[in-house]
Write a protein that holds these residues in place. Structure first.
Motif, PDB file in Angstrom:
ATOM      1  N   TYR A  16      18.297  10.657 105.768  1.00  7.30           N
ATOM      2  CA  TYR A  16      17.478   9.654 105.085  1.00  7.30           C
ATOM      3  C   TYR A  16      16.421  10.336 104.220  1.00  7.30           C
ATOM      4  O   TYR A  16      16.146   9.911 103.091  1.00  7.30           O
ATOM      5  CB  TYR A  16      16.823   8.742 106.120  1.00  7.30           C
ATOM      6  CG  TYR A  16      16.219   7.492 105.536  1.00  7.30           C
ATOM      7  CD1 TYR A  16      16.983   6.338 105.373  1.00  7.30           C
ATOM      8  CD2 TYR A  16      14.887   7.448 105.140  1.00  7.30           C
ATOM      9  CE1 TYR A  16      16.437   5.176 104.833  1.00  7.30           C
ATOM     10  CE2 TYR A  16      14.336   6.292 104.601  1.00  7.30           C
ATOM     11  CZ  TYR A  16      15.117   5.161 104.452  1.00  7.30           C
ATOM     12  OH  TYR A  16      14.570   4.020 103.911  1.00  7.30           O
ATOM     13  N   LEU A  17      15.823  11.405 104.733  1.00  5.31           N
ATOM     14  CA  LEU A  17      14.810  12.132 103.971  1.00  5.31           C
ATOM     15  C   LEU A  17      15.420  12.747 102.711  1.00  5.31           C
ATOM     16  O   LEU A  17      14.816  12.702 101.627  1.00  5.31           O
ATOM     17  CB  LEU A  17      14.185  13.220 104.852  1.00  5.31           C
ATOM     18  CG  LEU A  17      13.130  14.117 104.204  1.00  5.31           C
ATOM     19  CD1 LEU A  17      11.992  13.289 103.623  1.00  5.31           C
ATOM     20  CD2 LEU A  17      12.590  15.121 105.220  1.00  5.31           C
ATOM     21  N   VAL A  18      16.620  13.306 102.828  1.00  5.49           N
ATOM     22  CA  VAL A  18      17.299  13.872 101.655  1.00  5.49           C
ATOM     23  C   VAL A  18      17.623  12.764 100.651  1.00  5.49           C
ATOM     24  O   VAL A  18      17.477  12.948  99.435  1.00  5.49           O
ATOM     25  CB  VAL A  18      18.575  14.627 102.086  1.00  5.49           C
ATOM     26  CG1 VAL A  18      19.401  15.024 100.863  1.00  5.49           C
ATOM     27  CG2 VAL A  18      18.213  15.872 102.899  1.00  5.49           C
ATOM     28  N   ALA A  19      18.050  11.597 101.146  1.00  2.52           N
ATOM     29  CA  ALA A  19      18.317  10.468 100.242  1.00  2.52           C
ATOM     30  C   ALA A  19      17.049  10.045  99.512  1.00  2.52           C
ATOM     31  O   ALA A  19      17.084   9.702  98.317  1.00  2.52           O
ATOM     32  CB  ALA A  19      18.886   9.289 101.036  1.00  2.52           C
ATOM     33  N   LEU A  20      15.903  10.084 100.209  1.00  3.87           N
ATOM     34  CA  LEU A  20      14.628   9.735  99.579  1.00  3.87           C
ATOM     35  C   LEU A  20      14.292  10.719  98.466  1.00  3.87           C
ATOM     36  O   LEU A  20      13.885  10.320  97.362  1.00  3.87           O
ATOM     37  CB  LEU A  20      13.522   9.711 100.631  1.00  3.87           C
ATOM     38  CG  LEU A  20      12.096   9.472 100.131  1.00  3.87           C
ATOM     39  CD1 LEU A  20      12.001   8.160  99.364  1.00  3.87           C
ATOM     40  CD2 LEU A  20      11.115   9.483 101.307  1.00  3.87           C
ATOM     41  N   LEU A  21      14.471  12.006  98.729  1.00  7.68           N
ATOM     42  CA  LEU A  21      14.191  13.015  97.702  1.00  7.68           C
ATOM     43  C   LEU A  21      15.125  12.834  96.506  1.00  7.68           C
ATOM     44  O   LEU A  21      14.702  12.957  95.346  1.00  7.68           O
ATOM     45  CB  LEU A  21      14.348  14.411  98.299  1.00  7.68           C
ATOM     46  CG  LEU A  21      13.341  14.797  99.395  1.00  7.68           C
ATOM     47  CD1 LEU A  21      13.671  16.156  99.973  1.00  7.68           C
ATOM     48  CD2 LEU A  21      11.916  14.776  98.861  1.00  7.68           C
ATOM     49  N   LYS A  22      16.401  12.536  96.770  1.00  9.11           N
ATOM     50  CA  LYS A  22      17.350  12.325  95.673  1.00  9.11           C
ATOM     51  C   LYS A  22      16.983  11.082  94.867  1.00  9.11           C
ATOM     52  O   LYS A  22      17.087  11.084  93.634  1.00  9.11           O
ATOM     53  CB  LYS A  22      18.768  12.187  96.227  1.00  9.11           C
ATOM     54  CG  LYS A  22      19.375  13.482  96.731  1.00  9.11           C
ATOM     55  CD  LYS A  22      20.815  13.251  97.196  1.00  9.11           C
ATOM     56  CE  LYS A  22      21.486  14.545  97.575  1.00  9.11           C
ATOM     57  NZ  LYS A  22      22.898  14.326  98.008  1.00  9.11           N
ATOM     58  N   GLY A  23      16.569  10.021  95.558  1.00  4.83           N
ATOM     59  CA  GLY A  23      16.181   8.810  94.854  1.00  4.83           C
ATOM     60  C   GLY A  23      14.963   9.007  93.982  1.00  4.83           C
ATOM     61  O   GLY A  23      14.846   8.413  92.912  1.00  4.83           O
ATOM     62  N   LEU A  24      14.025   9.852  94.425  1.00  6.14           N
ATOM     63  CA  LEU A  24      12.834  10.138  93.625  1.00  6.14           C
ATOM     64  C   LEU A  24      13.185  11.010  92.421  1.00  6.14           C
ATOM     65  O   LEU A  24      12.604  10.864  91.348  1.00  6.14           O
ATOM     66  CB  LEU A  24      11.784  10.846  94.489  1.00  6.14           C
ATOM     67  CG  LEU A  24      11.116   9.983  95.566  1.00  6.14           C
ATOM     68  CD1 LEU A  24      10.319  10.848  96.526  1.00  6.14           C
ATOM     69  CD2 LEU A  24      10.205   8.935  94.915  1.00  6.14           C
ATOM     70  N   GLN A  25      14.120  11.920  92.604  1.00  4.03           N
ATOM     71  CA  GLN A  25      14.475  12.830  91.518  1.00  4.03           C
ATOM     72  C   GLN A  25      15.336  12.148  90.455  1.00  4.03           C
ATOM     73  O   GLN A  25      15.224  12.431  89.264  1.00  4.03           O
ATOM     74  CB  GLN A  25      15.216  14.051  92.091  1.00  4.03           C
ATOM     75  CG  GLN A  25      15.406  15.191  91.097  1.00  4.03           C
ATOM     76  CD  GLN A  25      16.731  15.113  90.375  1.00  4.03           C
ATOM     77  OE1 GLN A  25      17.701  14.581  90.913  1.00  4.03           O
ATOM     78  NE2 GLN A  25      16.773  15.638  89.159  1.00  4.03           N
ATOM     79  N   ASP A  26      16.226  11.231  90.898  1.00  4.66           N
ATOM     80  CA  ASP A  26      17.147  10.586  89.970  1.00  4.66           C
ATOM     81  C   ASP A  26      17.139   9.069  90.218  1.00  4.66           C
ATOM     82  O   ASP A  26      17.812   8.579  91.118  1.00  4.66           O
ATOM     83  CB  ASP A  26      18.563  11.140  90.171  1.00  4.66           C
ATOM     84  CG  ASP A  26      19.565  10.530  89.203  1.00  4.66           C
ATOM     85  OD1 ASP A  26      19.146   9.753  88.317  1.00  4.66           O
ATOM     86  OD2 ASP A  26      20.766  10.838  89.327  1.00  4.66           O
ATOM     87  N   PRO A  27      16.389   8.309  89.441  1.00  4.15           N
ATOM     88  CA  PRO A  27      16.323   6.849  89.648  1.00  4.15           C
ATOM     89  C   PRO A  27      17.659   6.140  89.495  1.00  4.15           C
ATOM     90  O   PRO A  27      17.810   5.014  89.952  1.00  4.15           O
ATOM     91  CB  PRO A  27      15.333   6.393  88.558  1.00  4.15           C
ATOM     92  CG  PRO A  27      14.539   7.606  88.223  1.00  4.15           C
ATOM     93  CD  PRO A  27      15.477   8.763  88.381  1.00  4.15           C
ATOM     94  N   ALA A  28      18.643   6.802  88.860  1.00  6.19           N
ATOM     95  CA  ALA A  28      19.948   6.168  88.676  1.00  6.19           C
ATOM     96  C   ALA A  28      20.895   6.419  89.843  1.00  6.19           C
ATOM     97  O   ALA A  28      22.044   5.985  89.808  1.00  6.19           O
ATOM     98  CB  ALA A  28      20.592   6.677  87.384  1.00  6.19           C
ATOM     99  N   ASP A  29      20.437   7.107  90.877  1.00  5.87           N
ATOM    100  CA  ASP A  29      21.278   7.406  92.038  1.00  5.87           C
ATOM    101  C   ASP A  29      21.363   6.169  92.936  1.00  5.87           C
ATOM    102  O   ASP A  29      20.556   5.979  93.845  1.00  5.87           O
ATOM    103  CB  ASP A  29      20.702   8.598  92.804  1.00  5.87           C
ATOM    104  CG  ASP A  29      21.605   9.065  93.937  1.00  5.87           C
ATOM    105  OD1 ASP A  29      22.551   8.325  94.288  1.00  5.87           O
ATOM    106  OD2 ASP A  29      21.368  10.160  94.477  1.00  5.87           O
ATOM    107  N   GLY A  30      22.360   5.324  92.670  1.00 11.28           N
ATOM    108  CA  GLY A  30      22.490   4.070  93.401  1.00 11.28           C
ATOM    109  C   GLY A  30      22.862   4.249  94.856  1.00 11.28           C
ATOM    110  O   GLY A  30      22.464   3.447  95.709  1.00 11.28           O
ATOM    111  N   VAL A  31      23.634   5.302  95.182  1.00  5.63           N
ATOM    112  CA  VAL A  31      24.036   5.530  96.578  1.00  5.63           C
ATOM    113  C   VAL A  31      22.821   5.850  97.440  1.00  5.63           C
ATOM    114  O   VAL A  31      22.635   5.283  98.532  1.00  5.63           O
ATOM    115  CB  VAL A  31      25.075   6.662  96.656  1.00  5.63           C
ATOM    116  CG1 VAL A  31      25.424   6.968  98.118  1.00  5.63           C
ATOM    117  CG2 VAL A  31      26.340   6.293  95.889  1.00  5.63           C
ATOM    118  N   SER A  32      21.965   6.761  96.962  1.00  4.11           N
ATOM    119  CA  SER A  32      20.773   7.113  97.737  1.00  4.11           C
ATOM    120  C   SER A  32      19.832   5.918  97.857  1.00  4.11           C
ATOM    121  O   SER A  32      19.230   5.692  98.913  1.00  4.11           O
ATOM    122  CB  SER A  32      20.040   8.287  97.067  1.00  4.11           C
ATOM    123  OG  SER A  32      20.826   9.464  97.132  1.00  4.11           O
TER     124      SER A  32
END
Length: 602
Positions: A16-32
């Motif tokens: 979940y923490l990695v998904a949060l970092l990915k979501g912050l880095q790439d707003p278009a990452d719909g999976v995260s």
């Protein structure tokens, strides 16, 4: 079971923490983003999440952009719980976005000390799982080590590149794993087992060709003239495999089980024969179920009844170990008990069918891609097509689409009586080739050059004999039972003597042959041609643009009926609500949902 111990990125809280970092880095990452929103801490019902995904798809917007427009007021079809949770989530995400600019140390502090996400680490651990705080501690030690040795990783994108590389490598980058639980089975490779000991050790796959492994040439052979040391005498590869076998066998403190098979094309490893020859006691083999293959028991739910059955099986195995070799009746009696318990364990492992939520009711129409996704992994199908989690096309998918668009435009003119020049074909491809869809700039140039080379080879091989197709990008809706199969056929050509040929372009790696499963797509197209378009499909072909060759088949009536049966069976499984994952290391490594999926083996 614990697969190779608990890795740094395995605990759900770290995923979940990695998904949060990915979501912050790439707003278009719909999976995260879906992964984040689906956590119970936000209280958003699944039906509302699916509705959000549908709305984002309909408006062709990233899910993050859709959330920015949501204010939780006015007439909105989402529930009150969803509206409240989305407002809280968006507020927390915006606060953390400000910390991204300050670098990784500030961002990690904001997540773990100041944001609502810190509550994740205070939750009770899942049954048999690692304490979230302990998992966070390991992750923070890893982060500190990376930031100390690689200053460029202080930026979020660089840090995530390191994390993704570590996940894909399959190597746990943490200094130490969690201590093994003595009440759980540790599943690991021989290399992972070095330095460890266990009361009981089971070595799987002790067969010829597997252990020792077949001799494979080195990917990059080492020049012998550069080798300072003298080469060992004999078969060095076999000697190394024998040393590995010794390591594996000496991990056992109390008992060692060698799991092998003896049947056609599957013979026991020579190491098994060596161990038998040198053993002081006779190694007793338990009869199999008749298949000759290693047993693969279905997972048993952690219920009181299931655990009691497992304990009884272990007790019987202990009794067998201490029985005299001459007590044949005692052995047979205990083997009958094991067979009975095995049947009970299998029965206990079948869960009752779960009710399918209203939002997950199966559609009345399916494409081949959807059915093929379910065949590959039912849970991936559920994420992609029922939850409608948005995923971005890969560079290879965009490349294939551009080639299809170019060839369609070319043959449209051929149908109209005009054959475009090669320069016109190249220009059409350049116009459809949009920057930013093929990865890094260097990779983008490679894709464009590869596409132009494929089209030039295609044009030159057909120059002077371009024939007008009967149909291009032909849509169809094929009735199969109570459902409909939808799709588009790339090209349908007339065949001399009557009938048609169905052609499907492929921009990926060419193949010399295709199995029945790999032909399913073309056979569905053949069914549609016969039953919807009123045509006689004499030939079905994959056209591989990389080597400019066709791989063709002549479908029989029996094959087409088998395909119809496969469609009906797959649709029935989807509608039953069975979305049991089918993970494997190779499939999971390339899956869009590998960080979200609880069964991922990536």
């Amino acid at each position: 079971f614990v697969h190779g111990g608990v890795g740094l990125f395995d605990p759900p809280v770290i995923r979940y923490l990695v998904a949060l970092l990915k979501g912050l880095q790439d707003p278009a990452d719909g999976v995260s983003l879906f992964h984040l929103l689906s956590h119970p801490m936000w209280g958003i019902p699944l039906e509302d999440l699916i509705e959000l995904n549908r709305r984002a798809k309909a408006e062709q917007l990233p899910l993050r952009r859709l959330l920015e427009r949501f204010d939780g007021k006015g007439a909105d079809p989402l529930s009150a719980e969803a509206a409240e949770g989305l407002v809280r989530f968006r507020s927390e995400l915006k606060r953390l976005e400000r910390s991204v600019r300050s670098g990784m140390p500030a961002l990690i502090r904001a997540i773990t000390e100041q944001s609502a996400f810190r509550m994740l680490f205070l939750l009770e651990p899942e049954p048999g799982g690692e304490d979230p705080l302990a998992a966070l501690g390991r992750f923070l030690r890893f982060t500190h080590q990376i930031l100390e040795t690689m200053p460029e990783a202080r930026q979020l994108d660089a840090f995530l590149w390191i994390v993704e590389s570590a996940i894909q490598s399959g190597v746990d980058p943490s200094e130490t794993g969690t201590p093994p639980d003595p009440n759980r089975v540790q599943l690991m490779t021989v290399h992972q087992a070095k330095g460890l000991e266990f009361d009981w050790v089971f070595l799987l796959g002790m067969e010829q060709g597997r252990f020792p492994a077949r001799n494979r040439p080195e990917g990059i052979p080492f020049p012998l003239e550069l080798m300072k040391e003298s080469l060992p005498k004999g078969d060095s590869r076999l000697q190394e495999e024998r040393r590995l076998a010794y390591v594996a066998c000496t991990r056992a403190r109390r008992g060692l089980w060698l799991m092998t098979q003896d049947r056609a094309y599957h013979r026991p490893s020579p190491f098994v024969k060596e161990i038998q020859a040198g053993a002081q006691k006779h190694v007793r083999s338990l009869p199999s179920d008749g298949s000759g293959a290693e047993g693969a028991a279905a997972p048993v739910p952690a219920t009181a009844g299931g655990l009691a059955l497992e304990r009884e099986v272990l007790q019987i195995l202990r009794e067998i170990r201490h029985l005299p070799e001459t007590d044949e009746a005692g052995h047979q009696e205990r083997l009958r008990r094991i067979e009975r318990l095995t049947a009970e364990l299998r029965a206990a492992s079948v869960p009752p069918p779960a009710a399918v939520p209203a939002a997950l009711k199966a559609e009345a129409r399916y494409s081949f891609s959807q059915l093929d996704s379910y065949r590959d992994c039912p849970l991936k199908f559920k994420y992609r097509y029922l939850y409608q989690i948005p995923v971005r096309p890969t560079p290879a998918m965009n490349f294939g689409t551009d080639l299809h668009v170019c060839l369609e435009a070319f043959y449209r003119q051929v149908i109209n009586g005009r054959i475009p020049t090669l320069a016109e074909m190249e220009e059409t491809f350049r116009r459809s080739f949009q920057p930013g869809r093929y990865g890094a700039p260097g990779q983008e140039q490679s894709y464009q050059q590869a596409g132009l080379e494929m089209l030039r080879a295609y044009y030159r091989s057909h120059d002077g004999r371009f024939e007008a197709p009967l149909m291009l990008e032909q849509p169809f809706l094929l009735p199969v039972g109570e459902t409909r199969i939808k799709g588009f056929v790339d090209r349908i050509d007339p065949v001399e003597g009557g009938g048609v040929e169905i052609v499907d372009y492929k921009s990926g790696r060419p193949k010399e042959k295709a199995s029945a499963e790999e032909q399913l797509q073309l056979r569905i197209y053949a069914l549609a041609a016969r039953e919807v378009l009123g045509l006689d499909p004499k030939r079905i072909s994959f056209y591989y643009l990389k080597n400019n060759r066709k791989l063709s088949f002549e479908p029989t009536d029996a094959e087409l009926e088998e395909t119809r049966a496969w469609v009906l069976q797959t649709v029935a499984q989807i509608r039953s609500g069975d979305f049991t994952p089918a993970p494997s290391p190779f499939k999971c490594r390339f899956c869009d949902f590998r960080n979200l999926c609880p069964a991922s083996q990536a």
